[in-house]
Design a protein around this motif. Structure first.
Motif, PDB file in Angstrom:
ATOM      1  N   THR A 165       0.832  -1.200   0.000  1.00 63.08           N
ATOM      2  CA  THR A 165       0.000   0.000   0.000  1.00 63.08           C
ATOM      3  C   THR A 165       0.866   1.250   0.000  1.00 63.08           C
ATOM      4  O   THR A 165       0.637   2.195  -0.771  1.00 63.08           O
ATOM      5  CB  THR A 165      -0.925   0.010   1.233  1.00 63.08           C
ATOM      6  OG1 THR A 165      -1.747  -1.151   1.212  1.00 63.08           O
ATOM      7  CG2 THR A 165      -1.810   1.240   1.242  1.00 63.08           C
ATOM      8  N   SER A 168       2.616   1.697  -3.379  1.00 59.15           N
ATOM      9  CA  SER A 168       1.704   2.220  -4.390  1.00 59.15           C
ATOM     10  C   SER A 168       1.446   3.704  -4.178  1.00 59.15           C
ATOM     11  O   SER A 168       1.446   4.498  -5.130  1.00 59.15           O
ATOM     12  CB  SER A 168       0.392   1.432  -4.341  1.00 59.15           C
ATOM     13  OG  SER A 168      -0.563   1.966  -5.224  1.00 59.15           O
ATOM     14  N   SER A 169       1.239   4.093  -2.915  1.00 57.88           N
ATOM     15  CA  SER A 169       0.988   5.505  -2.613  1.00 57.88           C
ATOM     16  C   SER A 169       2.205   6.365  -2.939  1.00 57.88           C
ATOM     17  O   SER A 169       2.074   7.488  -3.443  1.00 57.88           O
ATOM     18  CB  SER A 169       0.615   5.674  -1.140  1.00 57.88           C
ATOM     19  OG  SER A 169      -0.591   5.008  -0.853  1.00 57.88           O
ATOM     20  N   ARG A 172       2.482   7.285  -6.548  1.00 55.27           N
ATOM     21  CA  ARG A 172       1.474   8.235  -7.009  1.00 55.27           C
ATOM     22  C   ARG A 172       1.536   9.594  -6.302  1.00 55.27           C
ATOM     23  O   ARG A 172       0.906  10.547  -6.755  1.00 55.27           O
ATOM     24  CB  ARG A 172       0.074   7.646  -6.761  1.00 55.27           C
ATOM     25  CG  ARG A 172      -0.194   6.304  -7.404  1.00 55.27           C
ATOM     26  CD  ARG A 172      -0.230   6.385  -8.893  1.00 55.27           C
ATOM     27  NE  ARG A 172      -0.939   5.260  -9.492  1.00 55.27           N
ATOM     28  CZ  ARG A 172      -1.012   5.033 -10.797  1.00 55.27           C
ATOM     29  NH1 ARG A 172      -0.416   5.849 -11.631  1.00 55.27           N
ATOM     30  NH2 ARG A 172      -1.697   3.992 -11.263  1.00 55.27           N
ATOM     31  N   ARG A 213      -6.811   2.658  -0.541  1.00 54.52           N
ATOM     32  CA  ARG A 213      -6.402   3.715  -1.469  1.00 54.52           C
ATOM     33  C   ARG A 213      -6.378   5.051  -0.724  1.00 54.52           C
ATOM     34  O   ARG A 213      -7.256   5.325   0.104  1.00 54.52           O
ATOM     35  CB  ARG A 213      -7.382   3.797  -2.656  1.00 54.52           C
ATOM     36  CG  ARG A 213      -6.850   4.646  -3.816  1.00 54.52           C
ATOM     37  CD  ARG A 213      -7.936   4.954  -4.840  1.00 54.52           C
ATOM     38  NE  ARG A 213      -8.314   3.835  -5.657  1.00 54.52           N
ATOM     39  CZ  ARG A 213      -7.870   3.605  -6.907  1.00 54.52           C
ATOM     40  NH1 ARG A 213      -6.987   4.415  -7.441  1.00 54.52           N
ATOM     41  NH2 ARG A 213      -8.305   2.564  -7.590  1.00 54.52           N
ATOM     42  N   HIS A 273      -6.380  -0.667  -7.073  1.00 49.65           N
ATOM     43  CA  HIS A 273      -5.211   0.136  -7.442  1.00 49.65           C
ATOM     44  C   HIS A 273      -3.891  -0.530  -7.088  1.00 49.65           C
ATOM     45  O   HIS A 273      -2.871  -0.271  -7.741  1.00 49.65           O
ATOM     46  CB  HIS A 273      -5.295   1.498  -6.751  1.00 49.65           C
ATOM     47  CG  HIS A 273      -5.130   1.443  -5.263  1.00 49.65           C
ATOM     48  ND1 HIS A 273      -6.042   0.799  -4.451  1.00 49.65           N
ATOM     49  CD2 HIS A 273      -4.157   1.920  -4.448  1.00 49.65           C
ATOM     50  CE1 HIS A 273      -5.637   0.901  -3.195  1.00 49.65           C
ATOM     51  NE2 HIS A 273      -4.504   1.569  -3.167  1.00 49.65           N
ATOM     52  N   LEU A 274      -3.874  -1.395  -6.067  1.00 55.51           N
ATOM     53  CA  LEU A 274      -2.613  -1.976  -5.617  1.00 55.51           C
ATOM     54  C   LEU A 274      -1.993  -2.903  -6.649  1.00 55.51           C
ATOM     55  O   LEU A 274      -0.786  -3.162  -6.614  1.00 55.51           O
ATOM     56  CB  LEU A 274      -2.823  -2.747  -4.307  1.00 55.51           C
ATOM     57  CG  LEU A 274      -3.085  -1.886  -3.068  1.00 55.51           C
ATOM     58  CD1 LEU A 274      -3.458  -2.752  -1.880  1.00 55.51           C
ATOM     59  CD2 LEU A 274      -1.867  -1.044  -2.749  1.00 55.51           C
ATOM     60  N   THR A 275      -2.809  -3.400  -7.563  1.00 56.25           N
ATOM     61  CA  THR A 275      -2.301  -4.324  -8.570  1.00 56.25           C
ATOM     62  C   THR A 275      -2.009  -3.629  -9.899  1.00 56.25           C
ATOM     63  O   THR A 275      -1.765  -4.290 -10.900  1.00 56.25           O
ATOM     64  CB  THR A 275      -3.302  -5.480  -8.774  1.00 56.25           C
ATOM     65  OG1 THR A 275      -4.611  -4.943  -8.923  1.00 56.25           O
ATOM     66  CG2 THR A 275      -3.282  -6.422  -7.584  1.00 56.25           C
ATOM     67  N   ASP A 276      -2.047  -2.286  -9.918  1.00 60.23           N
ATOM     68  CA  ASP A 276      -1.661  -1.541 -11.109  1.00 60.23           C
ATOM     69  C   ASP A 276      -0.171  -1.247 -11.139  1.00 60.23           C
ATOM     70  O   ASP A 276       0.422  -1.106 -12.203  1.00 60.23           O
ATOM     71  CB  ASP A 276      -2.436  -0.217 -11.186  1.00 60.23           C
ATOM     72  CG  ASP A 276      -3.713  -0.349 -11.993  1.00 60.23           C
ATOM     73  OD1 ASP A 276      -3.792  -1.271 -12.816  1.00 60.23           O
ATOM     74  OD2 ASP A 276      -4.633   0.465 -11.801  1.00 60.23           O
ATOM     75  N   ILE A 277       0.425  -1.117  -9.962  1.00 58.04           N
ATOM     76  CA  ILE A 277       1.865  -0.863  -9.854  1.00 58.04           C
ATOM     77  C   ILE A 277       2.582  -2.211  -9.801  1.00 58.04           C
ATOM     78  O   ILE A 277       2.288  -3.045  -8.946  1.00 58.04           O
ATOM     79  CB  ILE A 277       2.177  -0.042  -8.592  1.00 58.04           C
ATOM     80  CG1 ILE A 277       1.342   1.234  -8.569  1.00 58.04           C
ATOM     81  CG2 ILE A 277       3.667   0.256  -8.511  1.00 58.04           C
ATOM     82  CD1 ILE A 277       1.586   2.162  -9.719  1.00 58.04           C
ATOM     83  N   SER A 280       4.157  -3.454  -6.402  1.00 62.29           N
ATOM     84  CA  SER A 280       3.196  -3.850  -5.371  1.00 62.29           C
ATOM     85  C   SER A 280       2.442  -5.107  -5.805  1.00 62.29           C
ATOM     86  O   SER A 280       2.117  -5.967  -4.978  1.00 62.29           O
ATOM     87  CB  SER A 280       2.221  -2.708  -5.050  1.00 62.29           C
ATOM     88  OG  SER A 280       1.526  -2.287  -6.198  1.00 62.29           O
ATOM     89  N   ARG A 281       2.198  -5.250  -7.106  1.00 64.81           N
ATOM     90  CA  ARG A 281       1.552  -6.480  -7.598  1.00 64.81           C
ATOM     91  C   ARG A 281       2.446  -7.688  -7.330  1.00 64.81           C
ATOM     92  O   ARG A 281       1.961  -8.748  -6.921  1.00 64.81           O
ATOM     93  CB  ARG A 281       1.231  -6.370  -9.086  1.00 64.81           C
ATOM     94  CG  ARG A 281       0.633  -7.647  -9.668  1.00 64.81           C
ATOM     95  CD  ARG A 281       0.348  -7.552 -11.150  1.00 64.81           C
ATOM     96  NE  ARG A 281      -1.019  -7.153 -11.412  1.00 64.81           N
ATOM     97  CZ  ARG A 281      -1.625  -7.288 -12.595  1.00 64.81           C
ATOM     98  NH1 ARG A 281      -0.966  -7.798 -13.613  1.00 64.81           N
ATOM     99  NH2 ARG A 281      -2.869  -6.913 -12.758  1.00 64.81           N
TER     100      ARG A 281
END
Length: 324
Positions: A165, A168-169, A172, A213, A273-277, A280-281
């Motif tokens: 998390t 990912s943050s 972004r 998120r 959203h966590l699986t877009d990066i 983090s995925r």
């Protein structure tokens, strides 16, 4: 009236219910067209979140959720659905074509799921634990009937999930386009779309949810006292591959699981959203080796709210459904 195909009133009712499905930032990225017994579901590219979702993965997950909501609604209206995903290679926006037959025999649980469509909310606040009863096996059985894999992530995975998390943050945090897009959709008083302030968590609540998120803070409700950290059960939905078909199937599975959870009086919060990066995925993939490609996380638990959350806005059916 043709007894062999649904009339326009039936379709209008079912699409209205389908559009109650969860979608990324409540963007509702779909359009429907009904003609001569066939209902087509189209992805709406004007609602693509270019910064948050450049591949359109979350958009198609959202469309898959709406498609499953539609099948639940039509079953209760005594119509069986026959779905073809991505039926025309020359029309990539066409997500699915649905035809119908008048042979559905809804059971009592089908009407429970129908009622759940109206009651389901995305709850971004901290949860209390799942009650000790057979609810978790029931959710696993629900997912087993889909083309996605639902994996329960144990307490020992919390540090890795929190790290994913934060990762990912961090990616972004200084992305101006992403932040502008996020603040456009979240926290405003739009009548028909987006996430209203009342559906967001306060700063105090958000800080107690380590897996979530990073939305803007809600100013609608301020927590009077600090409470315990989120005690939800975190689940992972994975698919065999990472194609548009997999994304749609994941959305169908998310809808099935969240509606079943709602029937069981549980609170849910999907996280796509966590699986877009990729980093983090990869972290999440390592928590469930062999489960497939991670597509989304789902927090499930017991709501801490004394009253149901407010309904989030939806576009009128006339804006998303055409005939002829």
């Amino acid at each position: 009236m043709d007894a062999l195909i649904p009339d326009t009133d039936v379709v209008r009712t079912a699409v209205d219910l389908a559009c109650r499905a969860p979608s990324v930032h409540n963007s509702q990225p779909w359009q429907w067209r009904y003609d001569a017994g066939r209902l087509d579901l189209y992805a709406d590219p004007t609602r693509l979140l270019v910064a948050a979702d450049p591949r359109g993965r979350q958009l198609l997950i959202s469309c898959g959720a709406a498609l499953h909501h539609l099948t639940v609604a039509m079953t209760s209206l005594r119509w069986r659905t026959h779905v073809r995903l991505l039926p025309d290679p020359l029309a990539p926006r066409l997500v699915a074509s649905v035809t119908f037959s008048r042979d559905a025999r809804p059971q009592s649980h089908d009407f429970d799921l129908l009622a759940a469509i109206r009651r389901r909310r995305t709850d971004r606040t901290p949860f209390e634990p799942l009650p000790v009863n057979p609810l978790l096996p029931e959710l696993l059985r629900t997912a087993a009937g889909t083309d996605a894999t639902l994996t329960v992530l144990g307490e020992d995975t919390r540090p890795a999930l929190a790290a994913a998390t934060e990762m990912s943050s961090a990616v972004r945090r200084y992305d101006a386009s992403y932040q502008a897009e996020l603040h456009w959709w979240a926290g405003h008083g739009f009548d028909t779309e987006g996430i209203p302030d009342t559906a967001l968590a306060s700063r105090a609540e958000r800080e107690r949810v380590p897996v979530g998120r990073a939305f803007p803070d809600s100013h609608a409700v301020v927590s009077a006292e600090p409470g315990p950290s989120d005690q939800s059960t975190v689940m992972l939905l994975s698919t065999p591959g990472d194609s548009p078909t997999d994304w749609i199937r994941c959305g169908e599975a998310m809808s099935a699981v969240t509606l079943e959870a709602t029937v069981q009086r549980l609170a849910t919060c999907p996280l796509t959203h966590l699986t877009d990066i990729e980093r983090s995925r990869d972290t999440i993939r390592a928590l469930a080796p062999g489960a497939g490609v991670p597509q989304l996380l789902l927090r499930v638990g017991t709501s801490t709210h004394p009253a149901p959350l407010n309904i989030t806005p939806r576009r009128p059916v006339a804006q998303v459904l055409t005939f002829g």
